[in-house]
Design a protein around this motif. Structure first.
Motif, mmCIF file in Angstrom:
data_model
loop_
_atom_site.group_PDB
_atom_site.id
_atom_site.type_symbol
_atom_site.label_atom_id
_atom_site.label_comp_id
_atom_site.label_asym_id
_atom_site.label_seq_id
_atom_site.Cartn_x
_atom_site.Cartn_y
_atom_site.Cartn_z
ATOM 1 N N ASP A 1 44.690 43.330 47.501
ATOM 2 C CA ASP A 1 45.777 43.860 46.684
ATOM 3 C C ASP A 1 46.147 42.942 45.519
ATOM 4 O O ASP A 1 47.157 43.150 44.853
ATOM 5 N N PRO B 1 44.997 41.620 41.921
ATOM 6 C CA PRO B 1 44.021 41.844 40.849
ATOM 7 C C PRO B 1 43.671 40.552 40.122
ATOM 8 O O PRO B 1 44.028 40.356 38.963
ATOM 9 N N GLU C 1 41.055 39.602 38.806
ATOM 10 C CA GLU C 1 40.195 39.700 37.620
ATOM 11 C C GLU C 1 40.969 39.876 36.333
ATOM 12 O O GLU C 1 40.406 39.715 35.256
ATOM 13 N N ILE C 2 42.254 40.238 36.430
ATOM 14 C CA ILE C 2 42.985 40.356 35.167
ATOM 15 C C ILE C 2 44.024 39.243 34.997
ATOM 16 O O ILE C 2 44.841 39.297 34.080
ATOM 17 N N MET C 3 44.007 38.243 35.861
ATOM 18 C CA MET C 3 44.914 37.118 35.622
ATOM 19 C C MET C 3 44.470 36.389 34.358
ATOM 20 O O MET C 3 43.286 36.256 34.087
#
Lengths: 341, 341, 341, 341
Positions: free
Chosen positions: C50, C52, C54-56
């Motif tokens: 839950d 994400p 990959e978008i940090m």
């Protein structure tokens, strides 16, 4: 060829198409369906090469009925061809195995590889002297020095030599040293190179490109054959698909499909398709069971020291085990293979 | 690069890998997970080219972290490159359109095409003198005669000339006549040819192969750039997929992906992708909207008389309408394009 | 999983990622390369589902190291599984052949087919009662009436019955009549249906989808297994590629690849891959030679009268010849197959 | 349909084929070429469904001339269809944008998303309540709870609601809450489900499968339409190819191709194709420029907190910027779009 007219085409447009065909000396057969008019063409379609029928008003599409290649097709020669390389016959009853390192690296390596593959029953030594590599910074091959080493290995073992050529110059340089040229997957539509090996009159192993349909591949063979060189052997080596578990997807259906469409012999390269040595043996067995006329397999005396494609090269002991398997499979398939020299 | 060890690998195998890396002068970072050991490599991986890590005992796989190309990448040059062809700048604010017939067929055809595309705003005349064709029996191009006609058209219109080269010899013959070389899709991994156009120092338009990943394509650009020739423009022209409604599947995602991975300009060829002229205009608009730096489009003064690829060539009036569209799209995308000459 | 940070990421961004991981109870291993920082994650990654990552900010990409499936994988069960269907063992030493008509059409047809395939050595009768067809106007199957006929054929011959189910309702209707469910290629990611056959606890043959990677296919098996039903057999049946000479491209590499990644048995369907009966026998032999645990083959007592897929169904005499071939291949591959009943 | 006879077929075989056709009440047109005999069929081919012509002796292949779908084709309806969803017209002059989160997660999230997308000009709210996920361990959706939240969002904003249905039960549950059903890519050939949404008579958005040809896709539409439900909108969302830089390869050529083959409206989903939010805006612009009737885009009020597909969801500010772009593109393409509510 069949011309399918658009449902909205009018009689004038249909007549225009018919006139163009008749003026080119072709016969015409018009079929008026419930929705569309279809025009069949009778005669030698080569006269149509310069007529862009597909953009004539009212034309919906052209449907080819006959293949675009001739010399490579069954209509030209219904019986299977046998390609003879100094007495080794490819496409006959005997299965032919070409084996050796990805790249020629040193005298010791190539002689050791040649002796090992000869011992297990291979009839050809393969080894790259001109290496096409995806990155310009990777090892590019020993070139003429490598060819000389291959020739030495031939003298020492009696194996036939096959090597990849990647340019006109490579063809010229290789002629005195090798028995058969290989055209790699990346050059399957390098038409200039195809003509050049055609003119050389040496036997050619033509690999399928990773995005080449079987039809295009047979057209590539046609380029070589149209120069008068009919000694062409096809080699399936995997096509590019969405699956990434293997480097390429080995298309073994291509073996019976080619046997159905063409008279040319076909062998299989399981090494480049799989990209991993652990898959080479099962895929080699499968290739032979599918009806291939032989194999081309990468074998390195010491894969741990290989300068290219280490992961896909078999050890001599693994290759020996493969040859044993092939010798057991051969009689079931009504083929022959002599395990051991 | 990261080395993932097999869950069953033992400490000795892990130590062996570490030693090989350290002996090559590399830093090592070992991470012991719950299931697997992972070894990160720190330093210049080029020293690893000759070490087949992937077949060392206990190694499961290698995971590349950094791309294999350098000069073509953003790390080498973070800002977009502009390729200057005698004053016409590709990759700058202005959109660049290259247009002309598939093949050079006659003086009349090429001059007429040149004047027409110039009139609508094209900056380049394209036209094939060396035609790679799937079938050996199809029209193969006028060769040097064709180059002379292109030169005449340049003198008459001031357009830059781009033509496809298919062999070392074609490169040499073309040098005096053309302003930019095109490497076609089938030759994108003809490494010998890439080096040759690299050495020529002329600007190069590098088409993507129909089965070439973006990564491989940028490596092909690297071949040209590693000869010192940085004037490379990429061209997306469709990839081969299972869909047969179009000749190839135009991969417009490649435009923003390339812009993200590379500093090189990228244009789009909708004609070869679509294979049918009716799809060329919508796909051209889409290419520009996706961020392409320009287009290369096939235009024939009289497609009905074209000797090759008639179905995909636009009429001058259709091309003119396309240029009008592009001139309206340009300002919305913060680009420029001068419709009309 | 490994997190590759962008070359331009700053220390604060790196610290943010590390904190997120630590707050989720995971171990972290940071490796500072020359160009990039890499963060290895240690522990149970399911807590990351839950988050994400990959978008940090500063994250370039995530690189998975371990497969996303568990029960289907070798880590869960290193030894090959054997699926037992009322005493017929799939995945053991004996090769298993499932054969019968594409669709159940009539009592006479199905009984005749059952007797024929039994005679040659098949252990299973296949036959479709629910037919998924590309066109809504094509024959859709006899449904429950067909299931009753299959049951009759079982009673008459002792063969195990396998049939395709295409909806929850079809599962429910089929339970009393059949011994094994088949999930067809088009439903390989119909997750609702996968769960339903999982709950049924009947053995399941799970075909690969025509665009399903091996990884996704094993995840589909995981859906069935996560319901507690471990009796899953995989079936390779061809993937969709650019080649049109065959209906699909049979990916025989999938056989050794699956054997390497999973403990589940795998069989091959050459009929749907080839689409033409003339290619079924060579591809069947190849599948067994590649290491498959069996075959599922279409056989019709009178293909000329078949209501669906006539072109790919073998005649009983052709099937008999195939079984003879398999019985000869089996010992070479250290397998068993009893030709004749 | 055309029947191509084998060059080796004899007159008796040709007569047999002709008799079968005539006995089925069809007209026949025989064309004797130089190499082959070709038989054209005139009349309603549906009577041929049960006759396996392709395996009659002497037959080489069948060549379809007309598409296999009817209601979805231009012959059935030459003018573009407009699908009306409670007054919002898809396929007319106005461009339609559907936007919202990948999955419905909470009241706050869905209301916030709805208000944001409404503000920028979207006419539809999208949000998944039933999530098909590759791994059985990933978040599977809030189901009916999610549908209630979507209904609340509709009441709050006036947006039309579209949601994916994955089973007959999901269809039934969703009917009271939603305005339009979405069939996802994985279910494009789940024929049972297609019939079910057909029977519901609600408008349906039919996504293309990742390995579905345009022809198969239109046949899937035919399944829905053959139940009497003509309110079908197509949605291109990327196909599976060898390229891995994007999750799927967005096939924008499908837009003009569908417009040429069918009267149904077509929109584009750039989010699932790209898999990365940074590519969504350029691909959205390209889709509209290619002639799409609208977009379906993933927007999340806070992508950092998304429970699925976080990487591909736009922030509201990015979506707003996209809508602004679309409003500028629309007039150039002779379309309309009202930016802002």
């Amino acid at each position: 060829m069949i011309i399918v007219m658009n449902p909205k085409s009018n009689q004038m447009q249909i007549d225009d198409v018919i006139n163009v065909l008749k003026n080119s000396g072709l016969g015409v057969h018009v079929s008026q369906g419930t929705e569309r008019t279809i025009i069949g063409i009778i005669g030698d379609k080569t006269v149509l090469r310069d007529i862009p029928l597909e953009i004539m008003p009212g034309v919906e599409k052209l449907v080819p009925i006959v293949e675009s290649f001739k010399l490579a097709g069954k209509t030209f020669r219904p019986e299977p061809s046998v390609v003879d390389v100094n007495g080794v016959k490819i496409g006959g009853k005997e299965l032919v195995i070409m084996a050796g390192p990805c790249a020629v690296e040193s005298r010791e390596q190539v002689i050791e590889a040649a002796q090992a593959v000869k011992r297990s029953g291979a009839q050809f030594l393969r080894g790259g002297a001109f290496k096409p590599r995806t990155s310009p910074y990777a090892f590019q091959g020993l070139e003429e020095e490598g060819l000389k080493l291959l020739k030495e290995a031939k003298d020492a073992t009696g194996l036939q030599i096959i090597t990849e050529v990647t340019s006109d110059k490579a063809v010229e340089t290789s002629i005195p040293y090798v028995d058969m040229f290989q055209i790699g997957a990346r050059n399957v539509q390098n038409f200039q190179l195809l003509k050049e090996v055609g003119k050389s009159m040496k036997p050619v192993l033509l690999k399928r490109g990773s995005a080449t349909t079987i039809d295009e591949w047979l057209n590539a063979a046609e380029y070589i054959m149209s120069e008068g060189n009919y000694s062409v052997v096809l080699c399936e080596r995997g096509i590019r698909t969405f699956e990434t578990a293997t480097r390429n997807t080995l298309d073994l259906s291509a073996v019976p499909v080619v046997k159905n469409m063409s008279h040319l012999p076909i062998i299989v390269d399981p090494s480049h398709a799989a990209g991993k040595s652990r898959y080479v043996i099962p895929l080699s067995r499968a290739a032979i069971a599918a009806g291939a006329d032989g194999l081309i397999v990468e074998v390195h005396p010491n894969p741990m020291c290989a300068l290219s494609d280490a992961a896909q090269q078999l050890k001599p002991s693994e290759f020996d085990s493969l040859c044993k398997d092939i010798s057991k499979l051969a009689p079931i398939l009504e083929r022959e293979f002599n395990y051991g020299c």
